[in-house]
Write a protein that holds these residues in place. Structure first.
Motif, PDB file in Angstrom:
ATOM      1  N   ARG A 184      -6.464 116.546  54.284  1.00  0.00           N
ATOM      2  CA  ARG A 184      -5.333 116.957  55.118  1.00  0.00           C
ATOM      3  C   ARG A 184      -4.066 116.932  54.278  1.00  0.00           C
ATOM      4  NH1 ARG A 184      -2.574 112.644  57.149  1.00  0.00           N
ATOM      5  NH2 ARG A 184      -2.030 113.753  59.043  1.00  0.00           N
ATOM      6  N   ALA A 185      -3.062 117.567  54.798  1.00  0.00           N
ATOM      7  CA  ALA A 185      -1.790 117.628  54.082  1.00  0.00           C
ATOM      8  C   ALA A 185      -1.096 116.281  54.193  1.00  0.00           C
ATOM      9  CB  ALA A 185      -0.904 118.719  54.672  1.00  0.00           C
ATOM     10  N   ALA A 186      -1.183 115.483  53.185  1.00  0.00           N
ATOM     11  CA  ALA A 186      -0.541 114.172  53.159  1.00  0.00           C
ATOM     12  C   ALA A 186       0.161 114.013  51.823  1.00  0.00           C
ATOM     13  CB  ALA A 186      -1.575 113.060  53.342  1.00  0.00           C
ATOM     14  N   ASP A 187       1.339 113.386  51.843  1.00  0.00           N
ATOM     15  CA  ASP A 187       2.084 113.263  50.589  1.00  0.00           C
ATOM     16  C   ASP A 187       1.652 112.051  49.772  1.00  0.00           C
ATOM     17  OD1 ASP A 187       3.063 111.359  52.292  1.00  0.00           O
ATOM     18  OD2 ASP A 187       5.187 111.819  51.952  1.00  0.00           O
ATOM     19  N   ALA A 217      -9.244 102.659  63.495  1.00  0.00           N
ATOM     20  CA  ALA A 217      -7.844 102.284  63.713  1.00  0.00           C
ATOM     21  C   ALA A 217      -7.064 102.317  62.401  1.00  0.00           C
ATOM     22  CB  ALA A 217      -7.774 100.890  64.337  1.00  0.00           C
ATOM     23  N   THR A 218      -7.695 101.895  61.333  1.00  0.00           N
ATOM     24  CA  THR A 218      -7.032 101.895  60.022  1.00  0.00           C
ATOM     25  C   THR A 218      -6.683 103.307  59.585  1.00  0.00           C
ATOM     26  OG1 THR A 218      -8.202  99.876  59.370  1.00  0.00           O
ATOM     27  CG2 THR A 218      -7.254 101.217  57.604  1.00  0.00           C
ATOM     28  N   ARG A 219      -7.642 104.207  59.739  1.00  0.00           N
ATOM     29  CA  ARG A 219      -7.363 105.584  59.335  1.00  0.00           C
ATOM     30  C   ARG A 219      -6.266 106.199  60.207  1.00  0.00           C
ATOM     31  NH1 ARG A 219     -12.341 109.540  58.681  1.00  0.00           N
ATOM     32  NH2 ARG A 219     -12.049 109.936  60.914  1.00  0.00           N
ATOM     33  N   SER A 220      -6.262 105.867  61.505  1.00  0.00           N
ATOM     34  CA  SER A 220      -5.207 106.356  62.390  1.00  0.00           C
ATOM     35  C   SER A 220      -3.838 105.902  61.906  1.00  0.00           C
ATOM     36  CB  SER A 220      -5.456 105.851  63.815  1.00  0.00           C
ATOM     37  OG  SER A 220      -4.348 106.105  64.647  1.00  0.00           O
ATOM     38  N   LEU A 221      -3.736 104.634  61.535  1.00  0.00           N
ATOM     39  CA  LEU A 221      -2.451 104.096  61.071  1.00  0.00           C
ATOM     40  C   LEU A 221      -2.037 104.741  59.752  1.00  0.00           C
ATOM     41  CD1 LEU A 221      -0.156 102.088  61.497  1.00  0.00           C
ATOM     42  CD2 LEU A 221      -1.541 100.366  60.300  1.00  0.00           C
ATOM     43  N   LEU A 222      -2.984 104.917  58.863  1.00  0.00           N
ATOM     44  CA  LEU A 222      -2.666 105.550  57.587  1.00  0.00           C
ATOM     45  C   LEU A 222      -2.128 106.959  57.798  1.00  0.00           C
ATOM     46  CD1 LEU A 222      -5.737 104.434  55.417  1.00  0.00           C
ATOM     47  CD2 LEU A 222      -3.366 103.674  55.149  1.00  0.00           C
ATOM     48  N   GLU A 223      -2.755 107.698  58.694  1.00  0.00           N
ATOM     49  CA  GLU A 223      -2.324 109.078  58.932  1.00  0.00           C
ATOM     50  C   GLU A 223      -0.928 109.127  59.540  1.00  0.00           C
ATOM     51  OE1 GLU A 223      -5.446 110.722  61.273  1.00  0.00           O
ATOM     52  OE2 GLU A 223      -6.830 110.975  59.574  1.00  0.00           O
ATOM     53  N   LYS A 224      -0.623 108.179  60.433  1.00  0.00           N
ATOM     54  CA  LYS A 224       0.719 108.138  61.014  1.00  0.00           C
ATOM     55  C   LYS A 224       1.782 107.895  59.943  1.00  0.00           C
ATOM     56  CE  LYS A 224      -0.673 106.467  65.599  1.00  0.00           C
ATOM     57  NZ  LYS A 224      -0.652 105.321  66.555  1.00  0.00           N
ATOM     58  N   ALA A 225       1.417 107.165  58.909  1.00  0.00           N
ATOM     59  CA  ALA A 225       2.371 106.876  57.834  1.00  0.00           C
ATOM     60  C   ALA A 225       2.337 107.929  56.737  1.00  0.00           C
ATOM     61  CB  ALA A 225       2.085 105.496  57.248  1.00  0.00           C
ATOM     62  N   GLY A 226       1.542 108.983  56.941  1.00  0.00           N
ATOM     63  CA  GLY A 226       1.503 110.061  55.963  1.00  0.00           C
ATOM     64  C   GLY A 226       0.582 109.813  54.792  1.00  0.00           C
ATOM     65  N   TYR A 227      -0.437 108.956  54.987  1.00  0.00           N
ATOM     66  CA  TYR A 227      -1.410 108.673  53.924  1.00  0.00           C
ATOM     67  C   TYR A 227      -2.738 109.334  54.236  1.00  0.00           C
ATOM     68  CZ  TYR A 227       1.275 105.021  51.521  1.00  0.00           C
ATOM     69  OH  TYR A 227       2.201 104.334  50.790  1.00  0.00           O
ATOM     70  N   GLU A 228      -3.366 109.866  53.206  1.00  0.00           N
ATOM     71  CA  GLU A 228      -4.734 110.340  53.330  1.00  0.00           C
ATOM     72  C   GLU A 228      -5.668 109.259  52.795  1.00  0.00           C
ATOM     73  OE1 GLU A 228      -7.836 113.696  51.543  1.00  0.00           O
ATOM     74  OE2 GLU A 228      -5.712 113.754  50.977  1.00  0.00           O
ATOM     75  N   ALA A 229      -6.724 108.966  53.534  1.00  0.00           N
ATOM     76  CA  ALA A 229      -7.717 107.987  53.104  1.00  0.00           C
ATOM     77  C   ALA A 229      -8.769 108.659  52.238  1.00  0.00           C
ATOM     78  CB  ALA A 229      -8.374 107.334  54.316  1.00  0.00           C
ATOM     79  N   VAL A 230      -8.974 108.117  51.042  1.00  0.00           N
ATOM     80  CA  VAL A 230     -10.002 108.592  50.119  1.00  0.00           C
ATOM     81  C   VAL A 230     -11.080 107.519  50.052  1.00  0.00           C
ATOM     82  CG1 VAL A 230     -10.509 109.263  47.749  1.00  0.00           C
ATOM     83  CG2 VAL A 230      -8.306 109.885  48.782  1.00  0.00           C
TER      84      VAL A 230
END
Length: 953
Positions: free
Chosen positions: A714-717, A746-759
């Protein structure tokens, strides 16, 4: 509870002790009365170099129990000794008769008069009392170096002082009243007029005798002058004869005689202190001098000025023992052979007062020969490091000793005007008797010096060397300098033979009369303070044989015990080490093979199986000994190379986690069908039938976790490598959890809200940090899994370019210890340092609880965890007295009694309006939920619930 069955060891006791044991068992539960070889040995150790093995150990929990114990012992003529934390250095807390242990009970505390006074039971740890008083700007007067480990009973019984309190704020000067029990069980509350009247009617001989002794002292000008001179400086040698000079009322005399009486006159059931102001602002400086004389000259100037709070002297040998420690200034190794240092502290009510006191001290020191400049620091982290090093001087020397030798610490006082002369004389004595490795340090403002040396008690020649040295030291201090043989550590056993030498026959006779008034049959802590045997200090010496490389440096100070989650269930780190040493000694000597085998058998449960291996003991240990590492090493020694079933599990982890999810799913279905009560009964029956091999189900056990599914790019900075631990991939939410998502969701949801992509790393299903294998005694398998994980994270992070998040605090802690070249982040760190600035938070109105796991404590994350919770909730509660939860991976299921014991203070510490708790370890949260009565989940859930992406600006 699946506690190992106890044996009826009391059958080996003499008739009187057997009768006492049976009578005590009528009102004290079996799990608090010990006569088995392991437990009586374990409790026969304190921080001194003496060992006595009690015949019966009783853990008392109430004033009534103590009264009945005393009455039963008195009726049979059996001696009784009281033990609080056992950090005493002079042998006051050991017994070869009946030992009454207060630790774990007697925790009552009442703040009075807005904090001006505080009433404390003897089992309260000194540091906890100060935490209670801190919000009111108050603290206890006594401030011993062991205050975070020692208990109020010991502080009062030894008249402990410390680095700042001197003689003006010690227990003697700040005690307000006390509740006490005599040897026959009679109770007195010195603050209650009715209790005083009843006591006077029941024991007129004590009240009358105290008045007669008071009058006799005051009619003897020479004795009166001696007492006043002796207490012009610190003095805890013998009984506090100043009580007869400072107070008129026999009950006030009685109260103050009990301070420093080391349990030889009565049992202190409650002590009420007048508290002192805790000045909020502090600054410290380590000042270096070319010689002891210059340091003592500086001390005299600072004392005359009266503006400094503490001055700690360290001789050259002391400096050498700690010069490489973190926080110490550079260049110490280049100091001359006669150099010395002063650690100076000033305190103020505000920054301006602090600055003025630091300026005055600096000006005074400018006129004394020094090495380098005087630089005060008010940065807490910096001055606390300096003081931590000072507090650790005694154990640091002990840790560096030759294996098999004992560390000895003595405590003397010179008149301040003769401090330099006394220090040099003491150094010369130590060299003359071959104690070249010894160090001298202490509370210079009071002329109070501690000298520490190592001693081999294994041969008659070495014991004779010690005897000759102590004889000469005592004569020099008491007779040549008119000083005190004990300034704050208490008389105990090692100075008891020298009390008359210091005080003379007349004063010593008064002390014997005091003992006869309170305890005419000598049943309370015999051999302590007064001892007619001139060789008493040379008897019952404690051996410290080689036992295990990890713990051989231990001096059995007991600082670790307050951190141990099994301390109320079985044994503590100190006790595990003491028992292993005895097993090793018996093996080496061939003595009493039957006893060695019995100790080995009992060690399996009492020391091994109930050790959480959490490592918090190392955080309290002055030399960072992790007894859990020793236990894991012993477990590994029992296992064959390769690990058998453990190896199969390690090499097929993906299948094992799938099987784990299926099992949890089945258990959750059973819970729905049978209900909690019937499900618990069925699983308890199955566990019993299996001989304890099956784990114990509990209602907080989670259901299965959902599978980790990789999201489309996804588009994440920003990117972060996310490693969901094998526990999180297996265990999902429990039935009663408010958020029914798996943690990785829940962790991935929080990361996405902060603009992080989980690898995610490749081969995730098979990855594990290896902690479970290592803790169960398969270190090679643990290392193999950790290495495998490291390679996967190295690849996923593009050679360490991306940070790595692990959602389970214990796993992340292990990864940090074993993986290099990666930026490894724990959820709290990531949230606090990186995500919060990128999120908008809507604070909840609820009050929540927070538990800081042992791994988070070791990583220094406690403040950040609380800060994250406060950013999301109206109020945050950290229940007092709760450390490691001891769930320890799966040990909370295999040994649920360990988890229950560790969390005994959790529910009482939670306000009734707290409905949810948060932490950072999934398995820990199972035990927390079970014993708190409220659901605990990861802190990630709370933040995700309150967070939304920060709007672009």
């Amino acid at each position: 509870m699946s506690v190992r069955p106890r044996r009826a060891d009391h059958l080996d006791l003499s008739p009187d002790y057997r009768s006492f044991h049976d009578a005590v068992r009528a009102f004290v539960p079996e799990e608090r009365v010990f006569t088995d070889p392991l437990r009586v040995l374990a409790y026969g150790t304190d921080a001194s170099f003496y060992r006595l093995t009690p015949k019966v150990v009783v853990k008392a929990r109430s004033r009534d129990e103590v009264a009945r114990i005393l009455a039963l012992a008195s009726a049979r003529g059996l001696p009784v000794t009281f033990r609080a934390a056992g950090t005493s250095l002079s042998g006051q807390a050991v017994s070869d008769s009946i030992l009454v242990v207060l630790a774990g009970g007697f925790r009552g505390r009442r703040v009075l008069d807005g904090g001006a006074r505080v009433a404390l039971e003897p089992g309260v740890i000194g540091g906890e009392a100060n935490q209670l008083l801190a919000p009111l700007g108050r603290k206890l007067g006594p401030d011993p170096a062991s205050i975070h480990s020692c208990m109020v009973g010991g502080i009062a019984a030894n008249n402990a002082s410390g680095m700042c309190c001197g003689t003006a704020q010690n227990s003697y000067r700040t005690v307000d009243s006390a509740v006490l029990l005599l040897a026959d069980g009679t109770e007195l509350d010195t603050a209650d007029p009715a209790s005083r009247r009843a006591f006077a009617e029941a024991h007129p001989e004590i009240v009358r005798g105290l008045a007669e002794l008071r009058d006799a002292i005051r009619k003897d000008p020479q004795l009166l002058a001696l007492i006043r001179r002796k207490y012009a400086v610190k003095n805890t040698t013998g009984y506090g004869l100043n009580s007869f000079v400072d107070f008129d009322d026999p009950f006030d005399v009685l109260l103050h005689l009990l301070i420093g009486s080391e349990g030889t006159l009565a049992f202190l059931a409650e002590i009420t202190y007048r508290t002192v102001e805790e000045q909020a602002h502090r600054a410290s400086a380590l000042v270096l001098f070319p010689d002891i004389g210059s340091a003592c000259e500086a001390t005299t100037l600072l004392k005359q000025d009266g503006q400094v709070s503490a001055v700690e002297l360290m001789d050259r040998a002391s400096i050498r023992s700690v010069e490489a420690k973190a926080g110490m200034p550079p260049g110490l190794a280049g100091l001359g052979p006669g150099a010395a240092a002063l650690l100076v502290e000033v305190r103020g009510a505000d920054a301006a007062e602090l600055a003025e006191k630091a300026r005055r001290a600096t000006t005074l020191l400018a006129g004394v020969a020094r090495v380098g400049e005087v630089a005060f620091t008010s940065v807490k982290a910096e001055f606390e490091r300096l003081w931590d090093v000072r507090r650790g001087l005694f154990p640091a020397v002990g840790a560096a000793r030759r294996v098999g030798t004992t560390v000895v610490i003595e405590d003397v006082v010179f008149p301040i005007e003769r401090l330099a002369e006394g220090t040099l004389s003491l150094q010369a004595l130590m060299r003359r008797h071959g104690y070249d490795e010894g160090i001298i340090f202490g509370h210079a403002l009071d002329g109070n010096l501690h000298f520490v040396f190592t001693q081999d008690f294994a041969t008659a020649a070495e014991v004779e060397r010690y005897r000759a040295f102590m004889d000469e030291v005592c004569r020099m201090v008491a007779l040549d300098f008119g000083g005190s043989l004990k300034g704050e550590h208490g008389t105990g056993r090692n100075i008891a033979p020298f009390v008359e030498l210091e005080w003379g026959a007349r004063a010593y006779g008064i002390m014997k009369a005091v003992k006869a008034l309170f305890d005419p049959r000598g049943l309370l802590n015999p051999g302590v303070i007064l001892n007619a045997d001139p060789q008493a200090h040379l008897r019952s010496l404690k051996p410290l044989p080689k036992a295990h490389d990890v713990v051989d440096r231990c001096i059995e100070c007991g600082f670790c015990e307050v951190k141990c989650p099994s301390r109320e269930l079985t044994t503590t780190p100190r006790q595990r080490i003491a028992v292993l040493r005895e097993i090793s000694r018996l093996e080496a000597t061939g003595d009493d093979e039957a006893r060695r085998l019995r100790l080995l058998e009992d060690y399996r449960y009492d020391a091994d199986e109930t050790c959480a291996t959490d490592g918090l003991c190392a955080t309290a240990c002055p030399v960072s000994i992790d007894t859990g590492e020793m236990i894991k090493s012993l477990r590994a020694a029992r296992h064959a190379a390769g690990g058998g079933a453990a190896a199969v599990l390690a090499h097929h982890l993906a299948g094992a986690t799938a099987a784990g999810r299926a099992t949890l799913s089945l258990a959750a279905a059973g819970q729905v069908v049978l209900g909690d009560r019937l499900m618990g009964g069925v699983t308890r029956a199955l566990r019993s039938a299996s001989g304890g091999r099956l784990p114990q189900w509990n209602p907080a056990l989670p259901g299965r976790s959902s599978r980790v599914r990789r999201a489309a790019p996804r588009a994440a900075d920003r990117q972060v490598v996310y490693f969901p631990s094998c526990v999180v991939r297996t265990m999902g939410p429990a039935r009663a959890d408010p958020d029914q998502r798996s943690l990785h969701e829940a962790t991935r949801s929080l990361l996405e809200k902060a603009g992080y992509e989980a690898v995610y790393p490749k081969g995730l299903d098979a990855l594990c940090c290896g902690m479970a294998f290592d803790s169960k005694g398969y270190p090679a398998l643990g290392a193999e899994k950790l290495s495998e994980l490291g390679r996967a994270l190295e690849e996923a992070s593009r050679g360490g370019e991306l940070p790595v998040l692990c959602d389970t605090s214990p796993c992340l802690h292990r990864m940090r210890k074993g993986l290099a070249g990666l930026t490894l982040l724990e959820p709290v760190e990531l949230i606090h340092d990186h995500l919060l600035p990128r999120l908008e938070l809507t604070r909840s109105r609820e009050k929540v609880a927070v538990h800081v796991t042992c791994s988070a404590q070791k990583m220094g994350l406690a403040e950040k965890l609380v800060a994250v919770a406060r950013a999301c909730a109206a109020e945050v509660v950290v229940p007092p007295g709760v450390g490691c939860c001891a769930f320890a991976g799966d040990r909370g299921l295999s040994h649920p009694e360990l988890n229950a014991s560790a969390l005994a203070q959790l529910r009482p510490g939670l306000p009734p309006d707290v409905r949810a708790g948060y932490s950072n370890s999934r398995t820990c949260e199972i035990g927390l939920t079970l014993h708190a009565g409220i659901p605990y989940q990861s802190i990630v859930y709370l933040v995700d619930r309150c967070a939304r992406p920060r709007a672009a600006r």
